[in-house]
Design a protein around this motif. Structure first.
Motif, PDB file in Angstrom:
ATOM      1  N   VAL A  23     -17.199 -44.191 -31.831  1.00  0.00           N
ATOM      2  CA  VAL A  23     -16.093 -43.241 -31.981  1.00  0.00           C
ATOM      3  C   VAL A  23     -16.367 -42.023 -31.113  1.00  0.00           C
ATOM      4  O   VAL A  23     -17.475 -41.477 -31.140  1.00  0.00           O
ATOM      5  CB  VAL A  23     -15.918 -42.815 -33.450  1.00  0.00           C
ATOM      6  CG1 VAL A  23     -14.880 -41.707 -33.577  1.00  0.00           C
ATOM      7  CG2 VAL A  23     -15.509 -44.017 -34.290  1.00  0.00           C
ATOM      8  N   SER A  24     -15.373 -41.606 -30.334  1.00  0.00           N
ATOM      9  CA  SER A  24     -15.532 -40.451 -29.450  1.00  0.00           C
ATOM     10  C   SER A  24     -15.788 -39.177 -30.247  1.00  0.00           C
ATOM     11  O   SER A  24     -15.330 -39.034 -31.383  1.00  0.00           O
ATOM     12  CB  SER A  24     -14.287 -40.265 -28.580  1.00  0.00           C
ATOM     13  OG  SER A  24     -14.074 -41.398 -27.763  1.00  0.00           O
ATOM     14  N   GLN A  25     -16.475 -38.244 -29.617  1.00  0.00           N
ATOM     15  CA  GLN A  25     -16.799 -36.972 -30.249  1.00  0.00           C
ATOM     16  C   GLN A  25     -15.513 -36.184 -30.533  1.00  0.00           C
ATOM     17  O   GLN A  25     -14.658 -36.053 -29.660  1.00  0.00           O
ATOM     18  CB  GLN A  25     -17.687 -36.143 -29.319  1.00  0.00           C
ATOM     19  CG  GLN A  25     -18.452 -35.033 -29.997  1.00  0.00           C
ATOM     20  CD  GLN A  25     -19.819 -35.497 -30.467  1.00  0.00           C
ATOM     21  OE1 GLN A  25     -20.235 -36.599 -30.153  1.00  0.00           O
ATOM     22  NE2 GLN A  25     -20.503 -34.674 -31.221  1.00  0.00           N
ATOM     23  N   PRO A  26     -15.336 -35.690 -31.760  1.00  0.00           N
ATOM     24  CA  PRO A  26     -14.137 -34.884 -32.031  1.00  0.00           C
ATOM     25  C   PRO A  26     -14.261 -33.469 -31.475  1.00  0.00           C
ATOM     26  O   PRO A  26     -15.365 -32.958 -31.290  1.00  0.00           O
ATOM     27  CB  PRO A  26     -14.069 -34.852 -33.559  1.00  0.00           C
ATOM     28  CG  PRO A  26     -15.478 -35.057 -34.003  1.00  0.00           C
ATOM     29  CD  PRO A  26     -16.134 -35.927 -32.973  1.00  0.00           C
ATOM     30  N   LYS A  27     -13.134 -32.857 -31.222  1.00  0.00           N
ATOM     31  CA  LYS A  27     -13.096 -31.460 -30.820  1.00  0.00           C
ATOM     32  C   LYS A  27     -13.525 -30.593 -31.992  1.00  0.00           C
ATOM     33  O   LYS A  27     -13.170 -30.880 -33.144  1.00  0.00           O
ATOM     34  CB  LYS A  27     -11.685 -31.076 -30.384  1.00  0.00           C
ATOM     35  CG  LYS A  27     -11.516 -29.628 -29.925  1.00  0.00           C
ATOM     36  CD  LYS A  27     -10.076 -29.369 -29.533  1.00  0.00           C
ATOM     37  CE  LYS A  27      -9.862 -27.916 -29.118  1.00  0.00           C
ATOM     38  NZ  LYS A  27     -10.623 -27.578 -27.893  1.00  0.00           N
ATOM     39  N   ASP A  28     -14.273 -29.538 -31.733  1.00  0.00           N
ATOM     40  CA  ASP A  28     -14.682 -28.638 -32.801  1.00  0.00           C
ATOM     41  C   ASP A  28     -13.449 -28.062 -33.485  1.00  0.00           C
ATOM     42  O   ASP A  28     -12.563 -27.505 -32.829  1.00  0.00           O
ATOM     43  CB  ASP A  28     -15.531 -27.505 -32.211  1.00  0.00           C
ATOM     44  CG  ASP A  28     -16.215 -26.674 -33.285  1.00  0.00           C
ATOM     45  OD1 ASP A  28     -16.367 -27.171 -34.412  1.00  0.00           O
ATOM     46  OD2 ASP A  28     -16.600 -25.523 -32.998  1.00  0.00           O
ATOM     47  N   GLY A  29     -13.368 -28.222 -34.804  1.00  0.00           N
ATOM     48  CA  GLY A  29     -12.215 -27.743 -35.552  1.00  0.00           C
ATOM     49  C   GLY A  29     -11.055 -28.704 -35.589  1.00  0.00           C
ATOM     50  O   GLY A  29      -9.975 -28.351 -36.087  1.00  0.00           O
ATOM     51  N   SER A  30     -11.245 -29.926 -35.088  1.00  0.00           N
ATOM     52  CA  SER A  30     -10.155 -30.897 -35.093  1.00  0.00           C
ATOM     53  C   SER A  30      -9.677 -31.187 -36.502  1.00  0.00           C
ATOM     54  O   SER A  30     -10.481 -31.394 -37.411  1.00  0.00           O
ATOM     55  CB  SER A  30     -10.614 -32.211 -34.449  1.00  0.00           C
ATOM     56  OG  SER A  30      -9.659 -33.238 -34.648  1.00  0.00           O
ATOM     57  N   PRO A  31      -8.351 -31.245 -36.715  1.00  0.00           N
ATOM     58  CA  PRO A  31      -7.845 -31.761 -37.992  1.00  0.00           C
ATOM     59  C   PRO A  31      -8.152 -33.246 -38.089  1.00  0.00           C
ATOM     60  O   PRO A  31      -8.381 -33.918 -37.075  1.00  0.00           O
ATOM     61  CB  PRO A  31      -6.341 -31.491 -37.915  1.00  0.00           C
ATOM     62  CG  PRO A  31      -6.037 -31.504 -36.453  1.00  0.00           C
ATOM     63  CD  PRO A  31      -7.255 -30.930 -35.779  1.00  0.00           C
ATOM     64  N   LEU A  32      -8.144 -33.759 -39.308  1.00  0.00           N
ATOM     65  CA  LEU A  32      -8.429 -35.170 -39.556  1.00  0.00           C
ATOM     66  C   LEU A  32      -7.351 -35.746 -40.461  1.00  0.00           C
ATOM     67  O   LEU A  32      -6.895 -35.070 -41.381  1.00  0.00           O
ATOM     68  CB  LEU A  32      -9.797 -35.341 -40.217  1.00  0.00           C
ATOM     69  CG  LEU A  32     -11.007 -34.791 -39.461  1.00  0.00           C
ATOM     70  CD1 LEU A  32     -12.260 -34.863 -40.336  1.00  0.00           C
ATOM     71  CD2 LEU A  32     -11.223 -35.552 -38.155  1.00  0.00           C
ATOM     72  N   ALA A  33      -6.964 -36.996 -40.218  1.00  0.00           N
ATOM     73  CA  ALA A  33      -5.960 -37.650 -41.054  1.00  0.00           C
ATOM     74  C   ALA A  33      -6.297 -39.130 -41.145  1.00  0.00           C
ATOM     75  O   ALA A  33      -6.017 -39.898 -40.222  1.00  0.00           O
ATOM     76  CB  ALA A  33      -4.556 -37.452 -40.482  1.00  0.00           C
TER      77      ALA A  33
END
Length: 380
Positions: free
Chosen positions: A252-262
């Motif tokens: 899984v690619s690294q998420p952006k800092d502060g990314s929302p999740l759903a």
């Protein structure tokens, strides 16, 4: 069906007000949109409606659906009153829980979380003005309760909720940034500090939070750690305990800092999680015998939240606001994906740029997906 021509009571031509918009995709593939504050309003004169109370732009937003026509949308108005827009296929209605059920007013920036309808039951959670978690339960009628022994919900914390065969659960970050699980058990509720109990990596101070449940007692919670890894917390019930894994070590690619999740589930199985990658591009991280990432090739607005759902055929749907402030909808998987710029295609009212706790919701009915968003530039 648009709602042009119906003027809200007390609003002059060209005047601003906030509204909830539903965008529906029909079985034939067409789209239509409805201003729900107008649709649930009361006619008080020729061309004049007393609309359902306008939503606060700083509060939360949640929706659920079941069957082919049943939909419910939840928000707080400018006074903090929590309300429900509802339809059973024959028009829209509105009810105010704060005046009708005596529920406390929501905090000015309170998130809302809905556990989804299951066997005629669901729950709605929010935060009152003292930071107390309020849980409203529906099982034919609405009841509500609060446990003052629960940790308060900090202003920055998101809320997420889910339901499985065992019961209904709410998750949030406490003042120490630990993940708190509250299981509905009467008024008191069962509290578990998952960070301590499962020895979880410390969460990022601006992490998103999402949870899903299915089956007898399957539970999954998602958040970002301080190194911006996507962490999956896996619960199997009292006997199985909890474990966790770093999904960024599993393709899984690294998420952006502060990314929302759903996160979303399909028919009795985990489907995946929608999030932003480091380049602010939407990403669908999915499970199908192993983890992988599907990139949605566009760029999100800096303050956009994200919503996801899976249809009965197993297709994931993801909604977000792009860098041009256009409402977007994506359907996967990658081998058969489709994408719509709903704002351009339907000439929608602009999405509100204030987006603190989640101005988007996405549900799937037997007739197709329905996207909900807030606007502060509605048409009459």
């Amino acid at each position: 069906m648009t709602t042009a021509g119906a003027r809200p009571m007390g609003v002059t031509p060209g005047g601003d007000y906030t509204a909830v918009i539903e965008v529906a995709r029909e079985p034939d593939g067409s789209f239509q949109w409805t201003n729900l504050n107008i649709a649930a309003g009361t006619k008080v004169g020729p061309g004049i409606l007393r609309p359902a109370p306008f939503p606060s732009l700083t509060g939360g937003f949640a929706a659920t659906a079941w069957g082919s026509v049943n939909r419910r949308v939840y928000y707080a108005n400018a006074d903090g009153a929590v309300g429900e827009l509802a339809t059973d296929g024959n028009g829209w209605t509105y009810q105010n829980f704060t005046s009708g059920e005596g529920t406390p007013a929501a905090a000015w920036n309170s998130p809302l979380a809905n556990s989804g309808m299951r066997s005629g039951t669901m729950a709605l959670s929010y935060v009152d003005e003292t930071g107390q978690l309020i849980i409203m339960k529906f099982s034919g009628d609405w009841t509500w309760g609060a446990n003052p022994k629960l940790p308060q919900v900090p202003e920055r914390s998101p809320l997420t909720a889910m339901q499985n065969g065992r019961g209904r659960f709410v998750y949030y970050f406490d003042s120490g940034n630990h993940i708190t699980e509250v299981e509905e058990q009467g008024v008191a509720g069962k509290l578990t500090d998952l960070t301590t109990y499962a020895s979880l990596p410390a969460a990022s101070p601006i992490s998103g939070l999402s949870a899903v449940g299915w089956g007898t007692d399957r539970r999954r919670v998602y958040y970002a750690d301080r190194q911006d890894n996507l962490i999956e917390v896996v619960g199997f019930g009292d006997d199985g305990g909890w474990k966790w894994q770093n999904l960024c070590k599993l393709s899984v690619s690294q998420p952006k800092d502060g990314s929302p999740l759903a996160a979303a589930v399909g028919p009795e199985t985990l489907a995946g999680v929608a999030l932003w990658n480091e380049a602010s591009e939407p990403l669908w991280a999915s499970w199908d015998g192993g983890w992988c990432s599907r990139q949605i090739h566009t760029t999100v607005a800096a303050n956009s939240s994200v919503a996801s759902v899976v249809d009965s055929d197993g297709h994931p749907w993801v909604s977000y606001v792009d860098k041009d402030n256009h409402l977007s909808l994506w359907r996967g998987p990658e081998a058969d994906w489709q994408w719509w710029d709903l704002t351009a295609d339907l000439r929608l009212p602009a999405a509100a740029k204030v987006a603190t706790q989640g101005p988007l919701a996405l549900v799937h009915t037997e007739r197709g997906p329905r996207v909900y968003y807030l606007t502060d530039e509605p048409e009459f």
